[in-house]
Design a protein around this motif. Structure first.
Motif, mmCIF file in Angstrom:
data_model
loop_
_atom_site.group_PDB
_atom_site.id
_atom_site.type_symbol
_atom_site.label_atom_id
_atom_site.label_comp_id
_atom_site.label_asym_id
_atom_site.label_seq_id
_atom_site.Cartn_x
_atom_site.Cartn_y
_atom_site.Cartn_z
ATOM 1 N N THR A 19 -5.070 -10.339 83.809
ATOM 2 C CA THR A 19 -6.152 -9.369 83.637
ATOM 3 C C THR A 19 -6.623 -9.361 82.184
ATOM 4 N N THR A 45 -0.450 -1.579 89.144
ATOM 5 C CA THR A 45 -1.660 -1.529 88.304
ATOM 6 C C THR A 45 -2.200 -2.930 88.059
ATOM 7 N N ILE A 102 -4.053 -4.108 91.100
ATOM 8 C CA ILE A 102 -5.338 -3.420 91.227
ATOM 9 C C ILE A 102 -6.362 -4.021 90.276
ATOM 10 N N LEU A 103 -5.967 -4.212 89.018
ATOM 11 C CA LEU A 103 -6.906 -4.726 88.024
ATOM 12 C C LEU A 103 -7.329 -6.156 88.346
ATOM 13 N N GLN A 155 -7.543 -7.485 91.323
ATOM 14 C CA GLN A 155 -8.462 -7.414 92.451
ATOM 15 C C GLN A 155 -9.857 -6.997 91.980
ATOM 16 N N MET A 156 -9.918 -6.055 91.057
ATOM 17 C CA MET A 156 -11.219 -5.596 90.559
ATOM 18 C C MET A 156 -11.909 -6.683 89.747
ATOM 19 N N THR A 182 -17.325 -4.493 91.773
ATOM 20 C CA THR A 182 -16.721 -3.408 90.998
ATOM 21 C C THR A 182 -17.765 -2.678 90.159
ATOM 22 N N ALA A 218 -12.249 -2.934 101.401
ATOM 23 C CA ALA A 218 -11.021 -3.475 100.808
ATOM 24 C C ALA A 218 -9.884 -3.487 101.818
ATOM 25 N N GLU A 235 -7.453 1.742 93.127
ATOM 26 C CA GLU A 235 -8.737 1.131 92.773
ATOM 27 C C GLU A 235 -9.855 2.161 92.848
ATOM 28 N N VAL A 248 -12.245 3.381 89.720
ATOM 29 C CA VAL A 248 -13.714 3.364 89.835
ATOM 30 C C VAL A 248 -14.296 4.731 89.487
#
Length: 794
Positions: free
Chosen positions: A412, A426, A429-430, A432-433, A440, A688, A716, A720
């Motif tokens: 990331t 975390t 999640i990051l 994936q974003m 995103t 998602a 996520e 956002v």
């Protein structure tokens, strides 16, 4: 039913919750568009119908006194089709049992000369009624029959037969209401452009009785002119100014400067701006949601698309199938939006009807509004799904049979920047974003838009509170204002100062003028204040008191811009009161003020230049607590006092209506914004979940708890929302600035004031909408079928 039709129904049934949230976003945009524009269209239709039926005049003029015979001469002016004269006087009115001051505009009605222009419409009266053509002669007990403006009668609960008293030229007379009336001149009836429905009323009375009271028999002081087809308004105004100068009447003006008409047009302009701005935001968010939903659907149905192509279905048929699904969703949104717009439009018309009075004022939804709404939603559907449908056409059957290539993951951004201590959840999640940056970014933008709309909806409340505080607490530090019939010696302030409870008196003088700079001309008033005003001050939009120069003018910045002058320039000032005079004045300063196009000057300097002596037309009174009613009562016995008003009463009358209307607007916009927040957050989470079902099921098999698996999706969502909140507040600030700039007019400048509570309320609304979406998604995660999710192709 064809196979593709059955597939369409199955897909819609599977995606019903997502389709519904998108339809609601579309409905919000359509409803906002139809609500505002249908209400404005209804307002304009009622205005145009009333103006036409009542023969509303094009040019107006006020004068001191002129013989009725002058009207025949004025009818012969080039460009004039008709002329009508009236006698009008401002009087003080009282109601039994009420100490609140009331200002009445008395208008003479002469049955021998029926009105051809600005005709009055009586509510509920018939041609056979005695009061249909004239209020009537004085009654045996001396009472004057009157028609009363509808808004005043309604606000004060007056019915035919009700009685009031008026101080007419120093003599108290009883008024008896015989009918409720409406006039095109007073569609908006208020004192100095303020919506004071209780404290200002229009009274039509027998012309002979009014003329006798003021020794105006055979004379008039108000003029209305109808232009001939092709008539030049400016030329007619100039010609009237020359003819009426000898009678103290150089204040002719067109409809644009007629107070009621100007307020009405300003409202139309404001709502047209809002009707353009807000629906654009909603439909842009709807286009984004349609794009991500259809793109996800195409990605998960690759095998089905390949099979359809292999069986001979043309690209056009398959693309049409998905486009039909989109059209079905937006059609539902359009239907809901039209129905909601009809309801809310009727509500808005009801709110308008409290300010603007017409004989017939009904909500109507013009067919073109529905057609334009349909075109906008169709454009939203096509533009939102164009890339997804184009992907269907490009997808080859052999390629579609293979599973999509796995995503390329990397460290990331935070890890690349050296931050290594990031939890596993975390980090997932990051990554994936970052894998889908556009999705995103658009998700954050969608939630930010909902925050911005809540900020915008509550900005009006903050702005009105700021304006009220600036005008009623900082500018007007007096409790009572008194004004005279004609300017009188400023020594009258001493008489007022002797009244019990009066702590201070500050004289003022307002003089009507035309300000000229080259070919630019603007009608205005020079407001003469005390050299160092204490009770009636000049306050700018930043709440700073502006100082008056010893001799020069202070102009509001909008007036200076219209005249094309800067500080240091000189203006020719044509005085429109008393004898004809022209002054040459220097602009010493400008001030950014909220209300009107104003010019200010020190009253002693103004009097010196006019050569009239130490005169004043108004007096600002500071009153000790508990003495206001007694002071107002005492001023009624002063023959030279034309009227008085209480600041507290006017403020209370204004807030009765404005507070409720602002609350309704804020509630509607907050609900619409919550729909956007739910639509964006919920759809992203469901997409998602559908895309990552295999991953989540695998994690559950590996021993992750439901809460840990849920954290991957809901985390996520939380990121956002967390990123969207500050961006949305910044966007709301920018949106408010853009709207305030678009709404700026000669009469009004909306200050850009957003209080911390508004930002806090926007955050609370969006977070609650996100939490509600999260609870629904968490329920789907808990029901995840691990066996079905793990069945995948190698």
């Amino acid at each position: 039913m064809k196979a593709l039709d059955r597939k369409l129904l199955r897909d819609l049934r599977t995606l019903w919750s997502q389709a519904l949230t998108i339809a609601l976003v579309v409905a919000s945009g359509v409803a906002g568009f139809i609500t505002t524009l249908s209400a404005v269209d209804s307002l304009e239709a009622a205005r145009d119908r009333f103006y036409a039926e009542a023969h509303f005049a094009d040019v107006f003029a006020a004068l001191k006194r002129a013989p009725l015979a002058l009207a025949d001469e004025l009818r012969g002016l080039p460009g004039v089709a008709d002329v009508q004269t009236t006698l009008e006087m401002a009087v003080r009115v009282e109601r039994d049992g009420s100490s609140e001051p009331i200002i009445g505009q008395m208008i003479g009605v002469d049955p021998r000369r029926p009105a051809r222009l600005n005709q009055v419409s009586l509510r509920g009266a018939r041609p056979v009624d005695p009061a249909f053509f004239t209020p009537g002669k004085p009654l045996p007990d001396g009472a004057l029959p009157v028609w009363v403006s509808e808004v005043f009668a309604t606000a004060n609960g007056l019915k035919p037969g009700a009685r009031l008293s008026a101080l007419i030229n120093g003599k108290r007379r009883t008024l008896q209401l015989v009918a409720v009336a409406l006039s095109p001149e007073y569609v908006f009836a208020g004192l100095w452009g303020m919506p004071d429905q209780r404290g200002f009323g229009v009274f039509w009375v027998d012309h002979e009785a009014l003329a006798a009271a003021y020794d105006m028999t055979g004379a008039f002081n108000q003029l209305a002119v109808k232009l001939a087809p092709g008539g030049d308004e400016r030329a007619v105004i100039d010609a009237l100014g020359l003819r009426l100068a000898a009678y103290g009447g150089r204040q002719a003006h067109g409809r644009a400067d007629q107070v009621s008409h100007a307020m009405l047009n300003n409202e139309v302009k404001e709502q047209q701006v809002i009707a353009t701005l807000l629906p654009a935001i909603f439909l842009a968010v709807a286009a984004f949601l349609l794009n991500v939903v259809i793109s996800r659907l195409v990605a998960t149905q690759r095998e089905q698309i390949a099979a359809l192509k292999a069986l001979g279905y043309a690209n056009r048929r398959i693309a049409g199938h998905y486009l039909t699904m989109v059209l079905a969703i937006v059609a539902l949104g359009l239907a809901i939006g039209v129905a909601l717009g009809e309801v809310l439009g009727g509500l808005f018309v009801g709110l308008y009807a409290e300010f603007f009075r017409f004989p017939v004022f009904e909500h109507r939804m013009a067919p073109w509004l529905v057609l334009v709404s349909g075109a906008l939603t169709l454009a939203t559907a096509v533009l939102g799904t164009l890339s997804a449908i184009a992907g269907i056409v490009r997808l080859a059957p052999a390629e579609a049979m293979r599973p999509p290539a796995p995503g390329r993951y990397r460290r990331t951004l935070l890890e690349r920047l050296g931050l290594q201590r990031i939890g596993t959840t975390t980090r997932m999640i990051l990554r994936q974003m970052e894998r889908r940056p556009w999705r995103t970014a658009l998700s954050i933008g969608g939630v930010a838009a909902s925050v911005a709309i809540v900020v915008l909806g509550n900005f009006f409340r903050d702005a009105i509170e700021f304006i009220v505080d600036a005008q009623f607490n900082l500018t007007m530090r007096n409790q009572v204002a008194v004004w005279a019939i004609d300017p009188l010696d400023a020594g009258a302030a001493r008489e007022l100062a002797r009244l019990p409870g009066v702590d201070a008196v500050e004289p003022t003088r307002f003089v009507s003028v035309t300000l000229v700079n080259g070919h630019r001309r603007e009608r205005s008033q020079i407001r003469g204040y005390a050299p160092v005003p204490e009770l009636y001050r000049i306050i700018d939009v930043d709440l700073r008191a502006a100082a008056l120069p010893p001799d020069g003018l202070v102009l509001t910045d909008r007036l200076a811009a219209k005249l094309g002058v800067r500080v240091g320039d000189r203006l020719r000032v044509e005085v429109l009161e008393g004898r004809e005079r022209t002054l040459d004045l220097r602009v010493d300063a400008t001030v950014r003020e909220m209300m009107g196009l104003n010019a200010y000057m020190a009253r002693p300097a103004l009097n010196r230049l006019l050569g009239d002596g130490d005169l004043a037309g108004g007096f600002m009174l500071a009153i000790a607590p508990g003495h206001e009613a007694a002071v107002l009562k005492a001023t009624q016995a002063m023959p030279r006092v034309a009227g008085a008003f209480s600041k507290a009463t006017m403020l209370r009358n204004m807030e009765e209506i404005s507070a409720r209307n602002i609350r309704i607007m804020s509630t509607v916009l907050t609900i619409f914004a919550s729909v956007i927040a739910v639509g964006v957050v919920y759809n992203n989470a469901r997409i998602a979940l559908a895309e990552r079902g295999w991953e989540l099921a695998s994690l559950r098999v590996l021993g992750f708890t439901r809460a840990e698996v849920s954290a991957l999706l809901l985390g996520e969502m939380a990121i956002v929302v967390a990123l969207a909140l500050p961006l949305g507040m910044l966007a709301g600030w920018g949106l408010v600035h853009a709207l305030a700039g678009a709404l700026q007019s000669d009469q009004f400048l909306f200050p850009v004031i957003i209080r911390p509570r508004t930002f806090a309320w926007a955050a609370v609304c969006v977070v609650l909408a996100a939490v509600a979406s999260a609870l629904v998604v968490r329920r789907h995660i808990d029901r995840l079928d691990m066996v079905a999710a793990l069945k995948t192709r190698e």
